[in-house]
Scaffold this motif. Structure first.
Motif, PDB file in Angstrom:
ATOM      1  N   MET A  26      45.627  36.236  38.383  1.00  0.00           N
ATOM      2  CA  MET A  26      46.281  37.336  38.062  1.00  0.00           C
ATOM      3  C   MET A  26      44.806  37.792  36.462  1.00  0.00           C
ATOM      4  O   MET A  26      45.353  38.796  36.106  1.00  0.00           O
ATOM      5  CB  MET A  26      47.107  36.515  36.532  1.00  0.00           C
ATOM      6  CG  MET A  26      47.962  36.978  36.201  1.00  0.00           C
ATOM      7  SD  MET A  26      49.324  36.291  34.920  1.00  0.00           S
ATOM      8  CE  MET A  26      49.715  34.821  35.855  1.00  0.00           C
ATOM      9  N   VAL A  27      44.138  36.781  36.278  1.00  0.00           N
ATOM     10  CA  VAL A  27      43.313  37.208  35.279  1.00  0.00           C
ATOM     11  C   VAL A  27      42.431  38.615  36.542  1.00  0.00           C
ATOM     12  O   VAL A  27      42.196  39.904  35.543  1.00  0.00           O
ATOM     13  CB  VAL A  27      42.769  36.343  34.725  1.00  0.00           C
ATOM     14  CG1 VAL A  27      40.279  36.362  34.746  1.00  0.00           C
ATOM     15  CG2 VAL A  27      43.424  35.245  33.732  1.00  0.00           C
ATOM     16  N   ASN A  28      41.885  38.291  36.769  1.00  0.00           N
ATOM     17  CA  ASN A  28      41.351  39.262  37.811  1.00  0.00           C
ATOM     18  C   ASN A  28      41.939  40.845  38.217  1.00  0.00           C
ATOM     19  O   ASN A  28      41.787  41.398  38.363  1.00  0.00           O
ATOM     20  CB  ASN A  28      40.926  38.541  39.839  1.00  0.00           C
ATOM     21  CG  ASN A  28      40.037  39.176  40.412  1.00  0.00           C
ATOM     22  OD1 ASN A  28      39.304  40.310  40.112  1.00  0.00           O
ATOM     23  ND2 ASN A  28      40.103  39.758  41.539  1.00  0.00           N
ATOM     24  N   ARG A  29      43.239  40.375  38.439  1.00  0.00           N
ATOM     25  CA  ARG A  29      44.030  41.931  38.746  1.00  0.00           C
ATOM     26  C   ARG A  29      44.359  42.054  37.101  1.00  0.00           C
ATOM     27  O   ARG A  29      44.007  44.022  37.366  1.00  0.00           O
ATOM     28  CB  ARG A  29      45.473  40.814  39.422  1.00  0.00           C
ATOM     29  CG  ARG A  29      45.336  40.799  40.854  1.00  0.00           C
ATOM     30  CD  ARG A  29      47.666  40.940  41.134  1.00  0.00           C
ATOM     31  NE  ARG A  29      48.270  39.187  40.296  1.00  0.00           N
ATOM     32  CZ  ARG A  29      48.214  39.046  40.764  1.00  0.00           C
ATOM     33  NH1 ARG A  29      47.798  38.307  41.620  1.00  0.00           N
ATOM     34  NH2 ARG A  29      48.428  38.343  39.360  1.00  0.00           N
ATOM     35  N   GLN A  32      41.072  44.381  37.319  1.00  0.00           N
ATOM     36  CA  GLN A  32      40.867  44.990  38.001  1.00  0.00           C
ATOM     37  C   GLN A  32      42.321  46.291  37.325  1.00  0.00           C
ATOM     38  O   GLN A  32      41.010  47.629  37.084  1.00  0.00           O
ATOM     39  CB  GLN A  32      41.023  45.288  39.169  1.00  0.00           C
ATOM     40  CG  GLN A  32      40.283  44.212  39.959  1.00  0.00           C
ATOM     41  CD  GLN A  32      40.646  43.775  41.537  1.00  0.00           C
ATOM     42  OE1 GLN A  32      41.838  44.094  42.017  1.00  0.00           O
ATOM     43  NE2 GLN A  32      39.600  42.938  42.135  1.00  0.00           N
ATOM     44  N   GLU A  33      42.741  46.411  36.896  1.00  0.00           N
ATOM     45  CA  GLU A  33      43.982  47.137  36.548  1.00  0.00           C
ATOM     46  C   GLU A  33      43.061  47.841  35.042  1.00  0.00           C
ATOM     47  O   GLU A  33      43.482  48.786  34.550  1.00  0.00           O
ATOM     48  CB  GLU A  33      45.099  46.529  35.695  1.00  0.00           C
ATOM     49  CG  GLU A  33      45.880  47.878  35.145  1.00  0.00           C
ATOM     50  CD  GLU A  33      47.787  47.249  35.258  1.00  0.00           C
ATOM     51  OE1 GLU A  33      48.673  47.751  34.619  1.00  0.00           O
ATOM     52  OE2 GLU A  33      47.651  46.061  35.620  1.00  0.00           O
ATOM     53  N   ILE A  34      42.460  47.128  33.736  1.00  0.00           N
ATOM     54  CA  ILE A  34      41.844  47.336  32.928  1.00  0.00           C
ATOM     55  C   ILE A  34      40.450  48.400  33.156  1.00  0.00           C
ATOM     56  O   ILE A  34      40.508  49.324  31.990  1.00  0.00           O
ATOM     57  CB  ILE A  34      41.586  45.948  31.914  1.00  0.00           C
ATOM     58  CG1 ILE A  34      42.485  45.091  31.441  1.00  0.00           C
ATOM     59  CG2 ILE A  34      39.898  46.316  30.667  1.00  0.00           C
ATOM     60  CD1 ILE A  34      41.857  43.981  30.767  1.00  0.00           C
ATOM     61  N   GLU A  35      39.947  47.794  33.835  1.00  0.00           N
ATOM     62  CA  GLU A  35      38.775  48.295  34.144  1.00  0.00           C
ATOM     63  C   GLU A  35      38.897  50.120  34.829  1.00  0.00           C
ATOM     64  O   GLU A  35      38.375  50.589  35.168  1.00  0.00           O
ATOM     65  CB  GLU A  35      37.925  47.630  35.931  1.00  0.00           C
ATOM     66  CG  GLU A  35      37.143  47.129  35.035  1.00  0.00           C
ATOM     67  CD  GLU A  35      36.372  47.404  33.566  1.00  0.00           C
ATOM     68  OE1 GLU A  35      35.215  48.267  34.164  1.00  0.00           O
ATOM     69  OE2 GLU A  35      35.806  46.647  32.909  1.00  0.00           O
ATOM     70  N   GLN A  36      40.208  50.797  35.939  1.00  0.00           N
ATOM     71  CA  GLN A  36      40.621  51.833  36.499  1.00  0.00           C
ATOM     72  C   GLN A  36      41.079  52.260  34.993  1.00  0.00           C
ATOM     73  O   GLN A  36      41.268  53.652  34.959  1.00  0.00           O
ATOM     74  CB  GLN A  36      41.498  50.802  36.887  1.00  0.00           C
ATOM     75  CG  GLN A  36      42.949  52.208  37.731  1.00  0.00           C
ATOM     76  CD  GLN A  36      44.147  52.180  38.655  1.00  0.00           C
ATOM     77  OE1 GLN A  36      44.270  51.047  38.165  1.00  0.00           O
ATOM     78  NE2 GLN A  36      44.452  52.690  39.461  1.00  0.00           N
ATOM     79  N   LEU A  37      42.123  51.768  34.380  1.00  0.00           N
ATOM     80  CA  LEU A  37      42.886  52.249  32.996  1.00  0.00           C
ATOM     81  C   LEU A  37      41.321  52.820  32.354  1.00  0.00           C
ATOM     82  O   LEU A  37      42.003  53.773  31.692  1.00  0.00           O
ATOM     83  CB  LEU A  37      43.628  51.412  31.732  1.00  0.00           C
ATOM     84  CG  LEU A  37      45.299  50.938  32.893  1.00  0.00           C
ATOM     85  CD1 LEU A  37      45.656  50.429  31.996  1.00  0.00           C
ATOM     86  CD2 LEU A  37      46.050  52.235  32.778  1.00  0.00           C
ATOM     87  N   LYS A  38      40.429  52.252  32.227  1.00  0.00           N
ATOM     88  CA  LYS A  38      38.991  52.408  31.029  1.00  0.00           C
ATOM     89  C   LYS A  38      38.688  54.001  31.907  1.00  0.00           C
ATOM     90  O   LYS A  38      38.641  54.342  31.119  1.00  0.00           O
ATOM     91  CB  LYS A  38      38.137  51.553  31.370  1.00  0.00           C
ATOM     92  CG  LYS A  38      38.678  50.425  30.100  1.00  0.00           C
ATOM     93  CD  LYS A  38      37.478  48.892  30.080  1.00  0.00           C
ATOM     94  CE  LYS A  38      36.316  49.562  30.320  1.00  0.00           C
ATOM     95  NZ  LYS A  38      34.815  48.208  29.932  1.00  0.00           N
TER      96      LYS A  38
END
Length: 67
Positions: A26-29, A32-38
């Motif tokens: 869950m933390v890994n997903r 990844q989502e945070i990096e995509q949003l950044k």
């Protein structure tokens, strides 16, 4: 130590191990989502700056005829 107690501990250990793995996934997903949003935010910010640079200053702009 009784066999039942050892079995209970093994079951609890297996359940906790699964929980840790689930949380790690869950933390890994989320990471990844945070990096995509950044990346999206950076692109949007860059685009806004580009648009702001292309808009003339108020002093150079002509007022529409109805003013």
């Amino acid at each position: 130590m009784s066999d039942q107690r050892l079995t209970d501990l093994e079951v609890k250990f297996a359940e906790q191990e699964q929980t840790i793995n689930d949380l790690s996934d869950m933390v890994n997903r989320q990471w990844q989502e945070i990096e995509q949003l950044k990346r999206k935010l950076t692109r949007a910010h860059d685009r806004i700056l580009t648009l702001e640079d292309s808009v003339p200053d108020g002093s150079d702009a002509q007022k529409p005829p109805h003013y």
